[in-house]
Design an enzyme around this catalytic site. Structure first.
Site, short mmCIF file in Angstrom:
data_model
loop_
_atom_site.label_atom_id
_atom_site.label_comp_id
_atom_site.label_asym_id
_atom_site.label_seq_id
_atom_site.Cartn_x
_atom_site.Cartn_y
_atom_site.Cartn_z
N LYS A 35 0.84 -1.19 -0.15
CA LYS A 35 -0.03 -0.39 0.50
C LYS A 35 1.14 1.61 0.34
O LYS A 35 0.63 2.03 -0.94
CB LYS A 35 -1.02 0.27 1.32
CG LYS A 35 -0.61 0.29 2.92
CD LYS A 35 -1.82 0.22 4.13
CE LYS A 35 -0.50 1.06 4.88
NZ LYS A 35 0.55 1.95 4.85
N THR A 36 2.22 1.26 0.73
CA THR A 36 2.79 2.10 0.60
C THR A 36 3.62 2.16 -0.75
O THR A 36 3.45 4.05 -0.73
CB THR A 36 4.10 2.48 1.96
OG1 THR A 36 3.74 1.46 3.16
CG2 THR A 36 4.94 3.40 2.20
N ASP A 227 -3.48 7.57 3.79
CA ASP A 227 -3.04 6.73 4.65
C ASP A 227 -3.63 5.97 5.80
O ASP A 227 -4.24 6.76 6.79
CB ASP A 227 -1.55 6.88 4.09
CG ASP A 227 -1.10 5.64 4.53
OD1 ASP A 227 -1.76 4.28 4.23
OD2 ASP A 227 0.17 5.55 5.03
N GLU A 228 -3.99 5.43 6.10
CA GLU A 228 -4.52 3.75 7.24
C GLU A 228 -5.67 4.72 7.71
O GLU A 228 -6.09 5.32 8.37
CB GLU A 228 -3.43 3.97 8.43
CG GLU A 228 -2.13 4.38 7.92
CD GLU A 228 -1.95 2.13 8.11
OE1 GLU A 228 -2.99 1.98 8.12
OE2 GLU A 228 -0.57 1.95 7.77
N GLN A 261 -7.78 -4.02 9.61
CA GLN A 261 -6.71 -3.92 10.51
C GLN A 261 -7.16 -2.52 11.38
O GLN A 261 -5.95 -1.49 11.58
CB GLN A 261 -5.68 -3.66 9.26
CG GLN A 261 -4.67 -4.94 9.13
CD GLN A 261 -3.59 -4.78 8.54
OE1 GLN A 261 -2.30 -3.95 9.21
NE2 GLN A 261 -3.34 -4.50 7.55
N ARG A 619 1.84 -9.90 11.19
CA ARG A 619 3.72 -9.00 11.20
C ARG A 619 4.50 -9.74 10.65
O ARG A 619 5.64 -9.07 11.13
CB ARG A 619 3.33 -8.09 13.06
CG ARG A 619 2.83 -7.61 13.35
CD ARG A 619 2.49 -5.97 12.70
NE ARG A 619 1.58 -6.24 11.43
CZ ARG A 619 0.87 -5.47 10.42
NH1 ARG A 619 1.35 -5.01 9.56
NH2 ARG A 619 -0.21 -6.39 9.82
#
Length: 764
Positions: A35-36, A227-228, A261, A619
């Site tokens: 995504k980044t 973002d997020e 998330q 993670r």
């Protein structure tokens, strides 16, 4: 090095998300899906297509994310990346407020209060109102005020809201609304904003100045990226919509996030924002892209995560997949005690380091609560394994550091009451508490900052002279603001205030450490100046003390002091979001610990805990270890635990068989082997919770729980899990009554001690 083939580095869906530049776009990005890269390449693509960098606004949740974003963009478009408005919600909004604050009655040099500053103001108000500090716990009151601001509830609206007032009355805090009113007034009087205010006051600015301010920034930013997005709260989404929801807007907004998330409900974040985004922008031709390929983890880990999250009710449907091969199965460690859990985790870490040549930095231990770190720290120390605990005391929260920063704040904003209170008599200069209290009383009476009342208070001549010297010194600091850069002024203040001499006189080990911390702060300010840190990218880099103070005020825990030392990382799952490690240990997987007992009362709470577990396991890149203890001390008592329900939700085929490792030192000797890899059943005997109890003679829908006060010795009661029982005795205080109850119908007839305020019992 500038690269022009950035689009070739993307998969098909990523490329579509990057090149669909106009109109509203929702990118649903699973863990490890790049995504980044999509976010940064989208910005780079906009610039390559002719959009001016300063017309792009990108909002993140950490300074680290914003910094990495700019670095990646720079590799594509060069130095033009520095002109993009990219930063955290708080830093970008603070930047706008510095320019526009006067329109809502604030000075441009307003102070930003951190958590400790806010608590100090609230403690003072609670004391002045003669309220019980135990009933009005400062953390609880602060959280209540923060929640009100995040939901756009002003002090006046709070006072008029009968539901909120009733909640406060039931909690025995009926004066919360009055504390809120005084807190807001006092912050404004001091020219200070807390973290919530950086959002709350920006919304106020836009709401009250739609033509001359809101339209200015709407016109300035043609493209907006968030973002997020699943971590946004109601207020943040309201501000985002202010930027893009108007008739002449092309609504060029792109939000990136993953509903699975969303784990920050306790901070006010709401999963509803990302779930509603599609409906909100559907009339304007929204495009939706799902990034489902996981580039981080092996298949066993990815498939296990997919299975777990299916148990949640509300979600955006997606199937994450990986082409990194099956990898290692998930290892489950069952320990008899939390001490044994700590030892087995340390043993497994040693084995992974030796067998797979992992470095300490490749490994993380994640837990639900910070208090769990102790036992793992103990065994890592015994094994001489380097580790670092995240979530401890921040460098900027140490007393000596906060003392010098308070002087720096006072130089920039003399109206900062909290800074003034902290340093007016440090180092000691003969201005006692009684004098400070008199100044405070006069300030409250006149509704003015303490600074403006220092010369008018009736005190002894000795105190008056001391105040005069202090005021003269503070004015000398303020006069140098225009000519000195941040380091020059900070070094002058550290010496002139007497702080350096005070610390040099303390030759103890602790005193030397405090002096080193102050020098480290000055070193950091020197680095800030020499690196030409850019605060306003469209003008000359700002090296002023005001700029530095804003920079450190907006740091997050993970932005601070990233050490290059090779260490095991210990942190809560909440802190681990966005990170990745070759090997991850998720520990303490027991009912009422993970999931937390506080979240198990509602379906929404349990869903959030499951999302938190989903974040934890995703993670891991190659190795995932899950552990639980049959017993552990909690709140001073030994508790016997059932394995977490989340363990049961992972199919057995993704679990490692342990039959072949029984000879390993202290590993897994209490765990039965798993079924064959083709089985879909749960792992046999690993973490099955207690067998099904006999069917109860009551429908759960008809179950009527009694209040804790109603339960008395000798009563027959019904518990939906343990069946019928008899109350043998009750002990404990009024608020913590504990009943001893015999349940003959349970699978193993036994007495159980149950805290009544948490129990659900029906009187028979």
């Amino acid at each position: 090095m500038i690269t022009n083939n950035y689009l070739k580095q993307l998969n098909d869906v990523q490329r579509q998300a990057v090149t669909a530049t106009d109109g509203p776009v929702l990118v649903v990005a699973g863990p490890g899906s790049g995504k980044t890269r999509v976010l940064t390449y989208r910005i780079a693509h906009l610039i390559e297509q002719g959009v001016a960098p300063w017309e792009i606004l990108a909002l993140t949740f950490t300074n680290k994310a914003a910094r990495e974003m700019k670095e990646r963009i720079e590799k594509v478009v060069g130095e033009r990346a520095n002109k993009v408005w990219a930063g955290t919600f708080h830093s970008i909004f603070a930047r706008i407020l510095r320019v526009e604050a006067d329109k809502i009655g604030y000075p441009p040099n307003f102070t930003i209060y951190d958590t400790e500053d806010s608590k100090s103001v609230l403690n003072a108000i609670i004391k002045e109102m003669n309220l019980d500090k135990n009933a009005y716990n400062v953390n609880t009151v602060r959280s209540r005020i923060s929640s009100a601001k995040s939901n756009l509830i002003t002090p006046k609206l709070y006072e008029q809201d009968e539901e909120l007032r009733q909640q406060d009355r039931l909690a025995k805090r009926p004066h919360t609304y009055a504390i809120y009113q005084k807190y807001v007034a006092r912050c404004k009087r001091s020219g200070a904003m807390d973290f919530d205010d950086l959002l709350y006051r920006l919304y106020e600015l836009f709401q009250t100045n739609p033509d001359n301010v809101l339209d200015k920034y709407r016109g300035k930013f043609r493209y907006m990226l968030v973002d997020e997005f699943q971590d946004t709260n109601h207020l943040q989404y309201s501000i985002v919509r202010k930027f893009v929801n108007y008739e002449s807007s092309p609504r060029n907004i792109c939000v990136v996030g993953d509903d699975a998330q969303s784990i920050y409900a306790f901070r006010g974040a709401t999963i509803q924002n990302i779930l509603d985004f599609e409906d909100d922008f559907k009339p304007f031709g929204i495009k939706i892209f799902k990034l489902e390929q996981n580039y981080r983890s092996t298949e066993h880990i990815v498939k296990a995560a997919n299975e777990v999250i299916t148990y949640n009710s509300r979600q955006i449907q997606k199937t994450i997949w990986s082409d990194k091969g099956d990898g290692h199965r998930i290892l489950v460690i069952k320990a008899l005690t939390d001490g044994e859990e700590g030892k087995r985790i340390a043993d497994t870490i040693l084995e992974q380091k030796n067998r797979y040549h992992l470095s300490n930095g490749d490994i993380a231990i994640l837990y639900r609560t910070n208090a769990q770190s102790r036992v793992f720290e103990e065994y890592l120390r015994r094994y001489n394994i380097s580790y670092r605990v995240f979530g401890g005391l921040s460098f900027y929260q140490r007393k000596e550091v906060k003392d010098l920063i308070a002087y720096l704040r006072l130089a920039v904003n003399p109206h900062d009451d909290e800074a003034l209170r902290r340093v007016i008599n440090y180092p000691k200069r003969g201005i006692g508490n009684s004098t400070i209290d008199k100044v405070g009383e006069l300030a409250d009476k006149l509704e003015k900052p303490l600074w403006e009342c220092l010369g008018n208070v009736q005190v002894s001549s000795r105190a008056r002279n001391a105040i005069s010297d202090f005021v003269g010194m503070a004015k000398s600091f303020n006069l140098r603001l225009a000519s000195d850069n941040a380091y020059e002024l900070a070094a002058y203040i550290a010496k002139r205030s007497g702080i350096l001499d005070e610390l040099k006189n303390d030759t103890t080990v602790e005193g030397i450490g405090r002096l080193e911390n102050v020098n480290a702060l000055l070193d950091g300010i020197k680095a800030f100046v020499e690196e030409h840190t850019v605060i306003d990218t469209e003008t000359v880099p700002d090296k002023s003390l005001a700029s530095y103070l804003q920079n450190i005020a907006l740091l997050t825990d993970l932005d601070e002091n990233e050490s290059g030392t090779d260490h095991i990382t210990l942190m809560s799952v909440h802190s681990a979001k966005g990170l990745e490690f070759k090997s991850v240990f998720v520990v303490g997987l027991e009912e009422k610990l993970f999931p937390s007992f506080m979240a198990m009362e509602t379906p929404e709470g349990l869903d959030e805990e499951r999302r938190l577990f989903y974040v934890a396991i995703t993670r891991a890149e190659q190795f995932l270890t899950l552990s639980y203890a049959v017993s552990r001390y909690r709140f001073g008592q030994m508790r016997y635990n059932e394995p977490s329900r989340f363990l049961e939700e992972i199919p057995g085929k993704h679990m490692e068989s342990t039959a072949h490792v029984r000879s390993r030192a202290s590993l897994l000797d209490n765990i039965e082997p798993t079924p064959s890899s083709s089985s879909n059943a749960s792992v046999s005997g690993h973490f099955k919770r207690q067998p099904q109890r006999p069917a109860l003679n009551i429908d759960p829908k008809d179950f009527k729980a009694a209040s804790a006060e109603q339960i008395q010795t000798g009563m027959k009661v019904l518990h939906l899990k343990f069946g019928e029982g008899k109350v043998l005795s009750i002990d404990g205080s009024a608020t913590n009554r504990v009943a001893t109850i015999f349940f003959p119908q349970s699978d193993e007839p036994q007495q159980r001690r149950i805290m009544l305020k948490f129990a659900k019992l029906q009187i028979l």
